[in-house]
Design a protein around this motif. Structure first.
Motif, PDB file in Angstrom:
ATOM      1  N   ARG A 158      15.290 -34.473  33.271  1.00  0.00           N
ATOM      2  CA  ARG A 158      15.144 -33.220  34.048  1.00  0.00           C
ATOM      3  C   ARG A 158      14.033 -32.961  35.105  1.00  0.00           C
ATOM      4  O   ARG A 158      14.152 -32.710  35.968  1.00  0.00           O
ATOM      5  N   THR A 159      12.850 -33.798  34.596  1.00  0.00           N
ATOM      6  CA  THR A 159      11.636 -33.973  35.482  1.00  0.00           C
ATOM      7  C   THR A 159      11.139 -35.352  35.282  1.00  0.00           C
ATOM      8  O   THR A 159      11.844 -36.149  34.682  1.00  0.00           O
ATOM      9  N   PRO A 218      12.702 -36.266  29.559  1.00  0.00           N
ATOM     10  CA  PRO A 218      14.054 -36.858  29.235  1.00  0.00           C
ATOM     11  C   PRO A 218      14.905 -35.796  28.695  1.00  0.00           C
ATOM     12  O   PRO A 218      14.588 -34.823  28.067  1.00  0.00           O
ATOM     13  N   GLY A 219      16.250 -36.224  29.096  1.00  0.00           N
ATOM     14  CA  GLY A 219      17.357 -35.157  28.500  1.00  0.00           C
ATOM     15  C   GLY A 219      17.871 -35.625  27.206  1.00  0.00           C
ATOM     16  O   GLY A 219      17.558 -36.845  26.636  1.00  0.00           O
ATOM     17  N   ASN A 220      18.732 -35.063  26.658  1.00  0.00           N
ATOM     18  CA  ASN A 220      19.304 -35.314  25.325  1.00  0.00           C
ATOM     19  C   ASN A 220      20.013 -36.994  25.001  1.00  0.00           C
ATOM     20  O   ASN A 220      19.768 -37.364  24.036  1.00  0.00           O
ATOM     21  N   PRO A 221      20.659 -37.285  25.942  1.00  0.00           N
ATOM     22  CA  PRO A 221      21.017 -38.724  26.066  1.00  0.00           C
ATOM     23  C   PRO A 221      20.029 -39.700  25.771  1.00  0.00           C
ATOM     24  O   PRO A 221      20.253 -40.607  24.866  1.00  0.00           O
ATOM     25  N   PRO A 265      19.807 -28.196  23.950  1.00  0.00           N
ATOM     26  CA  PRO A 265      19.148 -29.299  25.265  1.00  0.00           C
ATOM     27  C   PRO A 265      17.714 -29.257  24.921  1.00  0.00           C
ATOM     28  O   PRO A 265      16.985 -28.141  24.533  1.00  0.00           O
ATOM     29  N   LEU A 266      17.189 -30.511  24.876  1.00  0.00           N
ATOM     30  CA  LEU A 266      15.640 -30.639  24.694  1.00  0.00           C
ATOM     31  C   LEU A 266      14.907 -30.889  25.918  1.00  0.00           C
ATOM     32  O   LEU A 266      15.508 -31.024  27.056  1.00  0.00           O
ATOM     33  N   LEU A 267      13.667 -30.135  25.913  1.00  0.00           N
ATOM     34  CA  LEU A 267      12.759 -30.104  27.144  1.00  0.00           C
ATOM     35  C   LEU A 267      13.416 -29.612  28.465  1.00  0.00           C
ATOM     36  O   LEU A 267      13.651 -30.324  29.368  1.00  0.00           O
ATOM     37  N   ASP A 268      14.122 -28.488  28.363  1.00  0.00           N
ATOM     38  CA  ASP A 268      15.259 -28.091  29.179  1.00  0.00           C
ATOM     39  C   ASP A 268      14.559 -26.992  29.986  1.00  0.00           C
ATOM     40  O   ASP A 268      15.518 -26.347  30.706  1.00  0.00           O
TER      41      ASP A 268
END
Length: 302
Positions: A192-193, A197-200, A231-234
């Motif tokens: 995302r930045t 990192p995103g969920n995958p 969503p993590l770190l969203d």
């Protein structure tokens, strides 16, 4: 989940969990919390404060939990970080013999956001600019009295390869679980930045962490990562530049603005706020030019 997410951490281990319960701790920055979020429900996980927020009392409590933990996941942390005994080596010294240990690298991948930088002003390394904590190389150069040409796919590819190389170097230096290959063909779902990192990615990292701990699903394993249900770190999404989409042949639309806590924040607003901040913290400009000289050269050559 308790109203206070740190409720379990702040209780004594003996009072908080029975002796036959398997406990896992994940210690580090916000990425460590994301690892905890995908650990299977068969394990009791203890949410710990991010290492940069630990107080002396928190550090003492953390060591108490480490003495109880059956599994520990750590990111590399230097000894006596912020004046506390919370370096990786110091934390591992509090674990019991036979504790499962996995070390994860701090994940940063610049390929999807090649102009975005992390800078620590020497006068106060905890300072970050307003609105979003990420520095745009073009704005940094503007503050230094210069300019960058438009981003190209060539520059994206060069910076992405260098970023993966740096991640591999950190993996080798600290003997961590390997994650660098996850960014060979990235998508915007990957990051995302530059450091969120995103969920995958977290699903893959979670599986490799469980494997490193000897818990992977299979004949001798007992667990698989779980879907955290959110969503993590969203909280922050960076703009998506056309040159990045071209470089990785992504099925995505470019965006020019940031998304912060679900709200659109124009890039122009971020630029103005950051230029003002640079004027107040000129050492951040000097530090950024020095630390990211190689990246700035590639961007300038575009």
């Amino acid at each position: 989940m308790p109203d206070d997410p740190l409720d379990l951490f702040r209780r004594t281990p003996r009072e908080a969990v029975p002796a036959d319960v398997r406990v896992l701790l994940s210690v580090g920055n916000c990425q460590a919390e994301s690892v905890r979020a995908v650990m299977p429900e068969a394990l009791t996980t203890v949410r710990t404060p991010p290492v940069h927020e630990l107080t002396a009392a928190d550090a003492e409590q953390l060591h108490a939990w480490l003495e109880r933990a059956d599994f520990v996941v750590l990111q590399p942390i230097r000894d006596d970080y912020r004046g506390l005994p919370v370096g990786t080596r110091q934390l591992l010294a509090s674990t019991r013999a036979g504790t499962g240990i996995a070390v994860l690298p701090v994940i940063r991948f610049a390929g999807l956001y090649p102009r975005h930088l992390i800078i620590r002003p020497p006068s106060d390394t905890s300072l970050t600019p307003p609105v979003v904590a990420y520095h745009d190389a073009a704005v940094l150069m503007e503050a230094a009295g210069s300019a960058l040409p438009p981003l190209t796919a060539r520059a994206v590819a060069v910076i992405a390869a260098a970023s993966i190389g740096e991640l591999r170097e950190r993996e080798g230096r600290h003997g961590t679980v390997v994650v660098s290959d996850l960014f060979a063909s990235p998508t915007f779902g990957s990051m995302r930045t530059i450091n969120h990192p995103g969920n995958p990615v977290w699903a893959a990292v979670g599986a490799r962490t469980l494997d490193a701990l000897g818990l992977a699903e299979g004949p001798s394993g007992t667990a698989a990562p779980r879907d955290p249900g959110r969503p993590l770190l969203d909280s922050v999404h960076a703009p998506r530049e056309p040159a990045v989409i071209d470089a990785f042949d992504l099925d995505a639309e470019p965006t020019s603005d940031w998304t912060v806590d679900g709200c659109i924040v124009p890039a122009a607003e971020v630029r103005i706020a950051h230029l003002r901040w640079y004027a107040e913290h000129p050492d951040a400009v000097t530090a950024g030019l020095h630390r990211h000289a190689a990246t700035l050269r590639e961007l300038a050559a575009a």
